[in-house]
Design an enzyme around this catalytic site. Structure first.
Site, PDB file in Angstrom:
ATOM      1  N   CYS A 159      48.329  28.878  27.217  1.00 47.88           N
ATOM      2  CA  CYS A 159      48.687  29.275  28.457  1.00 47.88           C
ATOM      3  C   CYS A 159      49.637  30.476  28.221  1.00 47.88           C
ATOM      4  O   CYS A 159      50.609  30.312  27.574  1.00 47.88           O
ATOM      5  CB  CYS A 159      49.188  28.256  29.351  1.00 47.88           C
ATOM      6  SG  CYS A 159      50.258  28.861  30.755  1.00 47.88           S
ATOM      7  N   CYS A 187      46.546  22.656  32.327  1.00 48.61           N
ATOM      8  CA  CYS A 187      47.942  23.158  31.955  1.00 48.61           C
ATOM      9  C   CYS A 187      49.024  22.571  32.791  1.00 48.61           C
ATOM     10  O   CYS A 187      48.869  22.554  34.120  1.00 48.61           O
ATOM     11  CB  CYS A 187      48.032  24.552  31.914  1.00 48.61           C
ATOM     12  SG  CYS A 187      49.847  25.081  31.738  1.00 48.61           S
ATOM     13  N   HIS A 218      53.399  29.294  29.492  1.00 47.50           N
ATOM     14  CA  HIS A 218      54.100  28.090  28.804  1.00 47.50           C
ATOM     15  C   HIS A 218      53.969  28.163  27.283  1.00 47.50           C
ATOM     16  O   HIS A 218      54.430  27.339  26.590  1.00 47.50           O
ATOM     17  CB  HIS A 218      53.428  26.843  29.602  1.00 47.50           C
ATOM     18  CG  HIS A 218      53.863  27.039  31.222  1.00 47.50           C
ATOM     19  ND1 HIS A 218      52.818  27.156  31.841  1.00 47.50           N
ATOM     20  CD2 HIS A 218      55.007  26.452  31.697  1.00 47.50           C
ATOM     21  CE1 HIS A 218      53.418  26.944  33.135  1.00 47.50           C
ATOM     22  NE2 HIS A 218      54.789  26.611  32.942  1.00 47.50           N
TER      23      HIS A 218
END
Length: 499
Positions: A145, A127, A148
């Site tokens: 994620c 990520c 995010h």
């Protein structure tokens, strides 16, 4: 209780501008520092900026400037903002500081020489936002994620790894044997649940072929240090690790204040790094929740941030500080709206403490030649009020030292309400019309003003500018009061009450 207190904020990542989440953590650290000094402790407050990593390099490239120029500009935004929010840190560290770079390399070399850093090829899900590889167990059901809301990308490369897995049993025992190490306790439980699965070794490098903006590994010049390994070491490095007097004095009393989104790095990576480096573990990890807007965490990635400078211009700095510390139950998430902030300020302060101070001073000026009146004989109501305040001051101290500022401020409001109730029961505006009640009038107004003095002292760490002005109105110095002064009966009769 220790008489020395070291408090840190996370060092803030400078790929974007400061927002109210940064302001909250830093204001909280500032408030805790001011309270500890009020309680007679020697305190040291560190904040700063995290300036290496892939996101910084990408942001600098987008701005078409050198990474160092970019971080200089962005770090300046953070450094310049804090005084405008009445934040008085003792040190501002930057991970691009030469002293920090040297200390990071010294720690890396020490751990490498112990055989606890090794080179291997690794393939995983990376990520960019987190700047780390994620385990599949960390992803959302959609494969994103969680921070995010984007899927990490498959990536394969050769890197150096820290044998973090070797410290799993030690870390579990540390957490189990020290229930006060992480506050609130449910975050300790969260760490223990995470440690039920095998702990993976930590990738601590990035190849220069992919990322050159970082601290070079001292044992391999083809790699730079992973940004988290670099950043976490700021806490002891700022004090002059390993042998500076300031490090020896303050590090044993280290309290980290962090948001819950960085619990894993501070609660798993960091203790293992400290153990490997031979550095004592911090005294306490204090974890707060997130500010929520429209049901979502406030974050740069989601674009729903609030600029603290805009908010302080609309509310006032001290009103904003009060709202942030009073509204969020430490460890829980809290809603953020301007309407909530105004309602809290008006309810707790303007219509409560402000009303108490205003009417007490007005009546004293009018009826006692602009001075604090003499205090006559104390009846049951006055004695009870004094007992309530003596106990209240001690309880506020307990709550602050337990990192429960919302409860401490709630108690201050309750004490203020008790004084207003005392005033309403005696009705001094009526006593002022009866000459034979002059002594009682003086006692009532003295008790109200003396109580207001204590309340102002208790709020000074949260609202330094407003409370300095309140102290001036009470005829006192604008300097912060000391704990020993926050005792009933300490206000001097005859003190002039300035207009």
């Amino acid at each position: 209780m220790s008489e020395t207190f070291y408090v840190t904020t996370p060092i803030y990542y400078v790929n974007s501008h400061p927002h109210i989440g940064h302001a909250y953590t830093t204001i909280a650290a500032d408030v805790f520092t001011r309270y500890r000094r009020l309680f007679g402790e020697e305190a040291y407050f560190l904040t700063g900026t995290d300036e290496h990593g892939q996101k910084i390099a990408e942001s600098a490239a987008q701005a078409e400037i050198d990474p160092q120029e970019f971080v200089d500009r962005m770090a300046g935004e953070f450094r310049d903002m804090w005084p405008s929010l009445h934040i008085a840190h003792d040190q501002f560290i930057r991970t691009t500081d030469p002293e920090h770079k040297s200390a990071v390399q010294a720690v890396l070399q020490r751990i490498h020489d112990q055989g606890e850093i090794y080179l291997k090829e690794y393939e995983g899900l990376y990520c960019v936002g987190c700047e780390r590889f994620l385990d599949e167990s960390e992803l959302t059901p959609e494969g994103d994620c969680p921070d995010h809301q984007k899927p990490p990308q498959p990536h394969k490369e050769q890197n150096y790894f820290f044998r973090m897995s070797a410290y799993q049993a030690w870390l579990v025992q540390l957490l189990e044997n020290n229930p006060e190490l992480v506050y609130p306790g449910r975050y300790r439980n969260e760490l223990l649940r995470f440690l039920e699965a095998p702990l993976q070794d930590l990738c601590i490098s990035r190849p220069k072929s992919r990322l050159s903006w970082g601290i070079e590994l001292p044992f391999d010049k083809e790699f730079v240090t992973y940004v988290w390994f670099d950043a976490l070491l700021n806490y002891p490095n700022a004090l002059g690790w390993p042998d500076a007097p300031r490090y020896q004095k303050f590090w044993p009393h280290c309290h980290h204040i962090i948001g819950k989104d960085i619990l894993k790095t501070h609660g798993i990576y960091w203790p293992c790094m400290l153990k490997a480096a031979g550095i004592p573990v911090f005294q306490k990890l204090v974890v707060h929740g997130h500010w929520v807007i429209g049901g979502s965490k406030m974050s740069k990635s989601l674009g729903n941030v609030v600029n603290p400078l805009d908010m302080k211009d609309r509310l006032g700095v001290d009103a904003m500080r009060y709202f942030l510390l009073r509204e969020m139950s430490f460890g829980e998430d809290a809603n953020f709206t301007e309407a909530l902030a105004l309602a809290r300020y008006n309810g707790d302060l303007a219509n409560n403490l402000g009303n108490l101070i205003s009417r007490s001073i007005t009546l004293a000026r009018k009826n006692f030649d602009g001075q604090v009146p003499p205090c006559g004989e104390l009846a049951e109501l006055e004695t009870n009020l004094r007992h309530e305040f003596t106990a209240g001051v001690g309880r506020v101290r307990e709550l602050v030292c337990a990192f429960q500022p919302h409860r401490a401020l709630e108690l201050v409001t309750q004490l203020s309400s008790a004084v207003n109730k005392y005033i309403d029961e005696h009705k001094p505006w009526k006593l002022a019309k009866e000459p034979e009640q002059c002594e009682l009038l003086g006692t009532v107004l003295y008790s109200a003003l003396d109580s207001a003095r204590i309340l102002v002292g208790l709020l000074q760490p949260v609202m330094p500018e407003k409370m300095a002005e309140a102290q001036r109105l009470l005829g006192l110095s604008e300097q912060p009061l000391e704990l020993g002064q926050l005792t009933p009966g300490g206000l001097q009769s005859g003190t002039q009450l300035p207009e």
